[in-house]
Motif scaffolding. Sequence first.
Motif, short mmCIF file in Angstrom:
data_model
loop_
_atom_site.label_atom_id
_atom_site.label_comp_id
_atom_site.label_asym_id
_atom_site.label_seq_id
_atom_site.Cartn_x
_atom_site.Cartn_y
_atom_site.Cartn_z
N ASN A 184 32.00 90.90 33.90
CA ASN A 184 31.95 91.41 35.26
C ASN A 184 33.09 92.41 35.46
N ILE A 210 31.28 96.80 46.04
CA ILE A 210 30.04 96.92 45.27
C ILE A 210 29.14 97.78 46.15
N ALA A 215 24.59 91.02 43.64
CA ALA A 215 25.59 90.23 42.92
C ALA A 215 25.33 88.74 43.08
N TYR A 280 32.68 85.96 44.35
CA TYR A 280 32.01 86.87 43.41
C TYR A 280 32.05 86.34 41.98
N ASP A 283 27.66 91.07 38.99
CA ASP A 283 26.51 91.80 39.52
C ASP A 283 25.26 91.35 38.77
#
Length: 316
Positions: A184, A210, A215, A280, A283
């Motif tokens: 990532n 982003i 994601a 996160y 993606d």
Amino acid sequence: CQSLGNFSLSVTLLLYLILVLQKGLKENFADAEVSVVDCPDLTKEPFHFPAKGICGKPRIADVGGVPYLIPVAQTEKVYDLNTVAKEIKLPGAFILGAGAASSKILGVNAELIAIVQTKSEKNPAVNGSYIAQINPADKGCLLEKYSSKYNDCEFGLLANLYASEGQPGKVIEVKANGRTGELNFVTCLRQTLEKHYGEKPVGMGGTFIIQKGKAKIHIMPTEFSACPLNTDEDVNNWLKFFEMKAPLICQTVFVSRDPGFDLRVEHTHCFSHHGEGGHYHQDTSPDSVEYLGYLLPAEQLFRIDRPQETHLVGRD
């Protein structure tokens, strides 16, 4: 509280870092460009932060830790960002980062996307943070501005924080499009630094967007697990995972390697203006993804309330 040394900042260092980071990014993305630029005004779209920049005495702090969350949550572990600012010797600091919300304040467990101008002698704190929790109505994401319900600057259990004077100045701009590798965005940057600097820990923090794509994001359940979470599989079965769409505005802190202080080496939380946010992971649209970030290396690294009993479960 422990200070883990100094890393002197200069424009020369930034220029050197951009060469290091660009080389690593190009091994994982189809297109990558790293440069030194003036920090954009972060009070404007899409950020709407309470400070203009991320410059001025940059430092990072690792507060608490995952062992206070799992295997069993130690909910008595509560901290205050205003106190953290004093402990890292930067009262009034502008703080960005990823952590857990205080369940004592919210009454539930939730992700904290920390964005706070801490209080100084002249000014009160301005809390621009977001909280992401599981919506009891539809089990989806419920993203809320922290200040819409609460007036404090508390958090619980753990946080990874980037702090500065919140000033304009020179920053490292990172652009990366079209992921071709497995890493990532954050892990690619961190491992690039680790590969180059070896035993010397280098920490960075800031914000990135982003801009396009989707994601993989998790949100912790509103209730802490009644059963001990002893493995990564246990943790992943407990967490709630979502695919969320861009644009996502992410706050990140990462350290190239842990020099033996039980650090969480990377941690990133994001929010959006369309109601999605959380922790996160990666993606999920590598061909179309576009990243744009503004980062700085930290001059100092602080370790606050390090757990006495530790493990490596749940560090992803």
